[in-house]
Design an enzyme around this catalytic site. Structure first.
Site, PDB file in Angstrom:
ATOM      1  N   TYR A   1      -1.582  -1.600  10.150  1.00 48.96           N
ATOM      2  CA  TYR A   1      -1.686  -1.583   8.684  1.00 48.96           C
ATOM      3  C   TYR A   1      -0.393  -1.031   8.077  1.00 48.96           C
ATOM      4  O   TYR A   1       0.203  -1.638   7.184  1.00 48.96           O
ATOM      5  CB  TYR A   1      -2.887  -0.746   8.255  1.00 48.96           C
TER       6      TYR A   1
ATOM      7  N   SER B   1       0.872  -1.181   0.000  1.00 43.20           N
ATOM      8  CA  SER B   1       0.000   0.000   0.000  1.00 43.20           C
ATOM      9  C   SER B   1       0.905   1.226   0.000  1.00 43.20           C
ATOM     10  O   SER B   1       2.059   1.147   0.450  1.00 43.20           O
ATOM     11  CB  SER B   1      -0.852   0.003   1.279  1.00 43.20           C
TER      12      SER B   1
HETATM   13  P1  NAD Z   1     -11.097  -6.651  -0.238  1.00 48.07           P
HETATM   14  O1  NAD Z   1     -11.590  -6.609   1.153  1.00 48.07           O
HETATM   15  O2  NAD Z   1     -12.016  -6.342  -1.353  1.00 48.07           O
HETATM   16  O3  NAD Z   1     -10.429  -8.088  -0.531  1.00 48.07           O
HETATM   17  C1  NAD Z   1      -9.583  -8.708   0.395  1.00 48.07           C
HETATM   18  C2  NAD Z   1      -9.866 -10.196   0.371  1.00 48.07           C
HETATM   19  O4  NAD Z   1      -8.958 -10.818   1.282  1.00 48.07           O
HETATM   20  C3  NAD Z   1     -11.289 -10.562   0.847  1.00 48.07           C
HETATM   21  O5  NAD Z   1     -11.895 -11.450  -0.088  1.00 48.07           O
HETATM   22  C4  NAD Z   1     -11.081 -11.228   2.173  1.00 48.07           C
HETATM   23  O6  NAD Z   1     -12.031 -12.243   2.468  1.00 48.07           O
HETATM   24  C5  NAD Z   1      -9.685 -11.817   1.993  1.00 48.07           C
HETATM   25  N1  NAD Z   1      -9.039 -12.067   3.270  1.00 48.07           N
HETATM   26  C6  NAD Z   1      -8.984 -11.231   4.352  1.00 48.07           C
HETATM   27  N2  NAD Z   1      -8.354 -11.835   5.357  1.00 48.07           N
HETATM   28  C7  NAD Z   1      -8.008 -13.081   4.926  1.00 48.07           C
HETATM   29  C8  NAD Z   1      -7.354 -14.170   5.535  1.00 48.07           C
HETATM   30  N3  NAD Z   1      -6.945 -14.126   6.803  1.00 48.07           N
HETATM   31  N4  NAD Z   1      -7.147 -15.291   4.798  1.00 48.07           N
HETATM   32  C9  NAD Z   1      -7.595 -15.374   3.519  1.00 48.07           C
HETATM   33  N5  NAD Z   1      -8.243 -14.364   2.897  1.00 48.07           N
HETATM   34  C10 NAD Z   1      -8.446 -13.230   3.599  1.00 48.07           C
HETATM   35  O7  NAD Z   1      -9.837  -5.678  -0.251  1.00 48.07           O
HETATM   36  P2  NAD Z   1      -8.959  -5.080  -1.463  1.00 48.07           P
HETATM   37  O8  NAD Z   1      -9.187  -3.640  -1.475  1.00 48.07           O
HETATM   38  O9  NAD Z   1      -9.096  -5.886  -2.696  1.00 48.07           O
HETATM   39  O10 NAD Z   1      -7.517  -5.305  -0.844  1.00 48.07           O
HETATM   40  C11 NAD Z   1      -6.590  -6.222  -1.405  1.00 48.07           C
HETATM   41  C12 NAD Z   1      -5.192  -5.849  -0.928  1.00 48.07           C
HETATM   42  O11 NAD Z   1      -4.874  -4.546  -1.416  1.00 48.07           O
HETATM   43  C13 NAD Z   1      -5.090  -5.778   0.599  1.00 48.07           C
HETATM   44  O12 NAD Z   1      -3.855  -6.315   0.990  1.00 48.07           O
HETATM   45  C14 NAD Z   1      -5.132  -4.291   0.878  1.00 48.07           C
HETATM   46  O13 NAD Z   1      -4.458  -3.950   2.060  1.00 48.07           O
HETATM   47  C15 NAD Z   1      -4.428  -3.744  -0.352  1.00 48.07           C
HETATM   48  N6  NAD Z   1      -4.744  -2.341  -0.612  1.00 48.07           N
HETATM   49  C16 NAD Z   1      -6.030  -1.950  -0.882  1.00 48.07           C
HETATM   50  C17 NAD Z   1      -6.279  -0.602  -1.113  1.00 48.07           C
HETATM   51  C18 NAD Z   1      -7.663  -0.084  -1.411  1.00 48.07           C
HETATM   52  O14 NAD Z   1      -7.845   1.152  -1.470  1.00 48.07           O
HETATM   53  N7  NAD Z   1      -8.648  -0.944  -1.621  1.00 48.07           N
HETATM   54  C19 NAD Z   1      -5.240   0.332  -1.076  1.00 48.07           C
HETATM   55  C20 NAD Z   1      -3.958  -0.117  -0.793  1.00 48.07           C
HETATM   56  C21 NAD Z   1      -3.719  -1.460  -0.568  1.00 48.07           C
END
Ligand code: NAD
Length: 254
Positions: free
Chosen positions: A158, A145
């Site tokens: 985080y 991130s």
């Molecule tokens: P999201 O919540 O849509 O998807 C995350 C997925 O991970 C979900 O399906 C959830 O069930 C799964 N998950 C969570 N904990 C888990 C575990 N212990 N074991 C197995 N699966 C698990 O989120 P996203 O926005 O797609 O995020 C994906 C990645 O991108 C994350 O690492 C997040 O930190 C990172 N990220 C997201 C953003 C944003 O703005 N959305 C920004 C920066 C980084």
């Protein structure tokens, strides 16, 4: 048409939603057999079904990335079903409301819960995928991130976990480069996914987020998936240990 990932097996953690889901669909559309690993088994199955609509054979696997036995079982299951992995994308990640308090008020349980999924979960997925990636001279992509790079000012566990993912990806790149394994990290800015659903709830909140972004758009998950696919593919064959920031320019704008 020949796909960039024809004959390749790729595991995507967090593939049930958001960036992981979009990445699984993208890789499958380019020929990969994708193992969709998620703690939400129904969502993993939904992604695998959607990916399979193009004729791709995908495998849904339920489990928790922070539990070594689950990760070990997931990798073994995918290898048994489809063959050795040549790619891994680690997208499973969480927020925790308490983690957003000032640092001195964040409970250890909340901090550890976030680090357990975001950092330890990344470590475990990479650890168990590596023997196969070595065999196939494959590639992995971690999702950190922009919190790893700038002072966002919120999210103790985080921020720590994402900084760890970014730095640790470089370690893997250095240790495993001699085996032909490439490891790169993506740092997304704001992405429109269920994770940020709460943050981008109102039109005002979306407008505010856009003002911080030079491209004036919150990213769609597909815009991260295309970069993950590029980094996994032979198009990035001389890239390793890199952090790619995909944030519409937010980080470089003063
Ligand atoms: P999201 O919540 O849509 O998807 C995350 C997925 O991970 C979900 O399906 C959830 O069930 C799964 N998950 C969570 N904990 C888990 C575990 N212990 N074991 C197995 N699966 C698990 O989120 P996203 O926005 O797609 O995020 C994906 C990645 O991108 C994350 O690492 C997040 O930190 C990172 N990220 C997201 C953003 C944003 O703005 N959305 C920004 C920066 C980084």
């Amino acid at each position: 048409m020949v796909g960039r990932f024809d004959g390749q097996v790729v595991l995507v953690t967090g593939g049930g939603s958001g960036i992981g889901r979009a990445t699984a669909l993208r890789l499958a559309s380019e020929g990969a057999v994708v193992g969709v690993f998620d703690r939400d088994r129904d969502h993993a199955e939904r992604t695998a079904r959607e990916a399979g609509a193009d004729g791709a054979a995908c495998v849904a696997i339920g489990g928790d990335v922070s539990q070594e036995a689950d990760v070990e079982r997931a990798v073994a299951h995918l290898v048994r079903e489809a063959g050795a992995l040549s790619g891994l994308v680690t997208s499973a990640g969480i927020f925790h409301p308490e983690d957003f308090k000032p640092a001195a008020e964040v409970g250890l349980d909340a901090f550890m819960a976030v680090v357990g999924v975001n950092l330890v979960g990344t470590f475990l997925a990479v650890k168990h995928a590596l023997p196969h990636l070595v065999e196939r001279r494959g590639a992995l992509v971690t999702i950190a991130s922009t919190a790893a790079l700038r002072g966002h000012g919120f999210g103790s566990g985080y921020t720590a976990s994402k900084g760890g993912v970014d730095a640790w990806t470089r370690l893997v790149a250095v240790q495993y480069g001699c085996h032909g394994v490439r490891a790169n990290c993506i740092c997304p800015g704001s992405v429109d996914t269920p994770m940020t659903g709460g943050v981008h709830q109102t039109p005002e909140a979306v407008e505010q987020a856009k003002q911080r972004i030079p491209l004036q758009k919150v990213a769609q998950a597909e815009q991260l998936a295309s970069v993950a696919a590029f980094l996994l593919s032979a198009d990035a064959s001389h890239m390793t240990g890199q952090t790619l920031v995909v944030d519409g320019g937010t980080t470089i704008a003063g």
